[in-house]
Design an enzyme around this catalytic site. Structure first.
Site, PDB file in Angstrom:
ATOM      1  N   ALA A 118       0.812  -1.213   0.000  1.00 39.64           N
ATOM      2  CA  ALA A 118       0.000   0.000   0.000  1.00 39.64           C
ATOM      3  C   ALA A 118       0.847   1.264   0.000  1.00 39.64           C
ATOM      4  O   ALA A 118       0.371   2.347   0.288  1.00 39.64           O
ATOM      5  CB  ALA A 118      -0.919  -0.011   1.217  1.00 39.64           C
ATOM      6  N   SER A 122       5.504  -1.942   3.987  1.00 37.03           N
ATOM      7  CA  SER A 122       5.283  -3.161   4.767  1.00 37.03           C
ATOM      8  C   SER A 122       6.384  -4.190   4.537  1.00 37.03           C
ATOM      9  O   SER A 122       6.905  -4.771   5.493  1.00 37.03           O
ATOM     10  CB  SER A 122       3.927  -3.768   4.421  1.00 37.03           C
ATOM     11  OG  SER A 122       3.860  -4.025   3.033  1.00 37.03           O
ATOM     12  N   SER A 123       6.748  -4.420   3.293  1.00 37.35           N
ATOM     13  CA  SER A 123       7.726  -5.481   3.040  1.00 37.35           C
ATOM     14  C   SER A 123       9.080  -5.107   3.629  1.00 37.35           C
ATOM     15  O   SER A 123       9.756  -5.942   4.241  1.00 37.35           O
ATOM     16  CB  SER A 123       7.835  -5.798   1.549  1.00 37.35           C
ATOM     17  OG  SER A 123       8.173  -4.654   0.822  1.00 37.35           O
ATOM     18  N   ALA A 124       9.478  -3.841   3.499  1.00 34.31           N
ATOM     19  CA  ALA A 124      10.770  -3.426   4.062  1.00 34.31           C
ATOM     20  C   ALA A 124      10.765  -3.602   5.578  1.00 34.31           C
ATOM     21  O   ALA A 124      11.745  -4.083   6.157  1.00 34.31           O
ATOM     22  CB  ALA A 124      11.066  -1.970   3.699  1.00 34.31           C
ATOM     23  N   ALA A 125       9.654  -3.238   6.230  1.00 32.18           N
ATOM     24  CA  ALA A 125       9.599  -3.340   7.693  1.00 32.18           C
ATOM     25  C   ALA A 125       9.698  -4.802   8.134  1.00 32.18           C
ATOM     26  O   ALA A 125      10.393  -5.129   9.102  1.00 32.18           O
ATOM     27  CB  ALA A 125       8.310  -2.707   8.219  1.00 32.18           C
ATOM     28  N   ASP A 167      13.265   2.511   1.158  1.00 28.85           N
ATOM     29  CA  ASP A 167      12.372   1.887   2.142  1.00 28.85           C
ATOM     30  C   ASP A 167      13.147   1.193   3.259  1.00 28.85           C
ATOM     31  O   ASP A 167      12.808   1.320   4.441  1.00 28.85           O
ATOM     32  CB  ASP A 167      11.501   0.815   1.470  1.00 28.85           C
ATOM     33  CG  ASP A 167      10.384   1.402   0.639  1.00 28.85           C
ATOM     34  OD1 ASP A 167      10.547   2.540   0.168  1.00 28.85           O
ATOM     35  OD2 ASP A 167       9.366   0.724   0.467  1.00 28.85           O
TER      36      ASP A 167
HETATM   37  O1  PMV Z   1       5.108   1.415  -2.813  1.00 24.92           O
HETATM   38  P1  PMV Z   1       6.445   1.064  -2.238  1.00 24.92           P
HETATM   39  O2  PMV Z   1       6.474   1.198  -0.748  1.00 24.92           O
HETATM   40  O3  PMV Z   1       6.928  -0.263  -2.720  1.00 24.92           O
HETATM   41  O4  PMV Z   1       7.471   2.189  -2.715  1.00 24.92           O
HETATM   42  C1  PMV Z   1       8.082   2.147  -3.972  1.00 24.92           C
HETATM   43  C2  PMV Z   1       8.983   3.340  -4.166  1.00 24.92           C
HETATM   44  C3  PMV Z   1       9.612   3.393  -5.557  1.00 24.92           C
HETATM   45  O5  PMV Z   1      10.407   4.590  -5.613  1.00 24.92           O
HETATM   46  C4  PMV Z   1       8.541   3.491  -6.633  1.00 24.92           C
HETATM   47  C5  PMV Z   1      10.486   2.187  -5.838  1.00 24.92           C
HETATM   48  C6  PMV Z   1      11.733   2.134  -4.980  1.00 24.92           C
HETATM   49  O6  PMV Z   1      12.220   1.014  -4.752  1.00 24.92           O
HETATM   50  O7  PMV Z   1      12.254   3.177  -4.578  1.00 24.92           O
END
Ligand code: PMV
Length: 330
Positions: A118, A122-125, A167
């Site tokens: 979203a 979330s995945s990074a955390a 992230d």
């Molecule tokens: O939507 P998310 O949390 O996966 O963020 C992606 C952010 C991008 O700049 C589009 C990709 C990235 O890895 O930086």
């Protein structure tokens, strides 16, 4: 033994997508955390349970080879289980490597307050908290920068190379950070009054990043939009240093427009952005990869949150304080 670590989700104040091309981005950690609890097993198997990743609960047990041993229970679509397991699998691999314990097995439980896919990190955390918990469980303590680096390797692999360090660095370090290529720093920042609107859907980051890449290759002037976002971020850093929330808000509005130009906004995101602005926010923009998912607004009052909660396209509206602390053992 059992070890629990947690790590925060994030919003992008500025710079998503452009960061993929080396421009700076400024993500901010928010007080919505993923908790990962890890217990070392007698054998080398891996068992993962998750109750609330905003999908139905799933349990998967396998012996290290997902294709051979993974048996997802219940009614979760296989691609979602696969994606979630890909992150956990690679995080455990990083922990095994860091602790020099290639055959270590774990029971892993994930409790996350961050909706999946979203734009809220979330995945990074989950990956950051997972690496921290699993290495500690094996008796090794990594500093937050090393956790960030290993978590980035995970995202890079799982997302087929379409990932920046933003992230994972933000989640590991907490607070407000600046990421430009491999250059990652923490920034001083005032308390920022974040309000988040979430439309209840998830997006595929890799697909959206690939879409921007294709647009940029087709139309040379799209590269100028990416450069303009970089200029905007640099201006935003000055406003951040001055604690100038009004200017930060105006720059967020412009950033949203530029992201629309890259083709990554959407009807629900635009509706939520306008609701927040009409409710009196200093500014509002989509956060993360876009398509669907979340927006972030700045509003010290209650107007933006109220306006979002009355917007049919908004499934959840909530305030989220800046998380000053990144990954931590619980
Ligand atoms: O939507 P998310 O949390 O996966 O963020 C992606 C952010 C991008 O700049 C589009 C990709 C990235 O890895 O930086």
């Amino acid at each position: 033994m059992t070890t629990t670590s947690s790590a925060p989700g994030k919003v992008y104040l500025f710079g998503e997508h452009a960061v993929v091309y080396g421009e700076p981005a400024v993500p901010c950690a928010i007080e919505r955390r993923a908790h990962v609890t890890v217990s070392e097993r007698e054998d080398s198997r891996l068992r993962v349970c998750s109750g609330d990743l905003s999908i139905d609960g799933f349990t998967v047990e396998y012996s290290g080879d997902r294709d051979a041993g993974g048996t997802p229970d219940v009614d979760v679509p296989a691609p979602i289980v696969d994606a979630a397991m890909g992150y956990v699998d690679a995080a455990v691999e990083q922990a095994r490597a860091a602790a020099d314990a290639p055959a270590a097995g774990f029971d892993v439980t994930i409790d996350s307050e961050i909706p999946l896919g979203a734009g809220l990190g979330s995945s990074a955390a989950v990956v950051v908290a997972g690496i921290d918990a699993a290495t500690r469980e094996l008796g090794v303590e990594l500093d937050a920068r090393e956790v960030a680096d290993r978590a980035y390797q995970v995202e890079h692999t799982v997302q087929d190379g379409e990932a920046s360090r933003a992230d994972t660095f933000c989640s590991a370090m907490g607070g407000v950070v600046r990421v430009s290529g491999d250059d990652c720093t923490t920034l001083d920042a005032p308390a920022l009054p974040f309000v988040i609107g979430y439309d209840g859907t998830s997006h595929d980051t890799g697909e959206l990043v690939a879409g921007v890449r294709a647009l940029r290759e087709e139309f040379g002037f799209v590269a100028d939009t990416v450069t303009a976002i970089g200029d905007l971020v640099r201006r935003g850093e000055a406003a951040l240093a001055d604690g100038d929330v009004a200017t930060l808000g105006r720059l967020m509005d412009i950033n949203h427009g530029l992201l629309s130009g890259l083709g990554v906004s959407g009807r629900t995101l635009d509706a939520m952005v306008w609701a927040a602005r009409d409710g009196g926010a200093d500014g509002a923009k989509l956060t993360g990869a876009g398509g669907g998912g979340s927006i972030v607004a700045l509003d010290a009052g209650s107007g933006a949150e109220t306006a979002l909660s009355l917007t049919p396209d908004c499934e959840a509206a909530f305030r989220a304080d800046l998380a000053r602390e990144g990954v931590r053992v619980e």
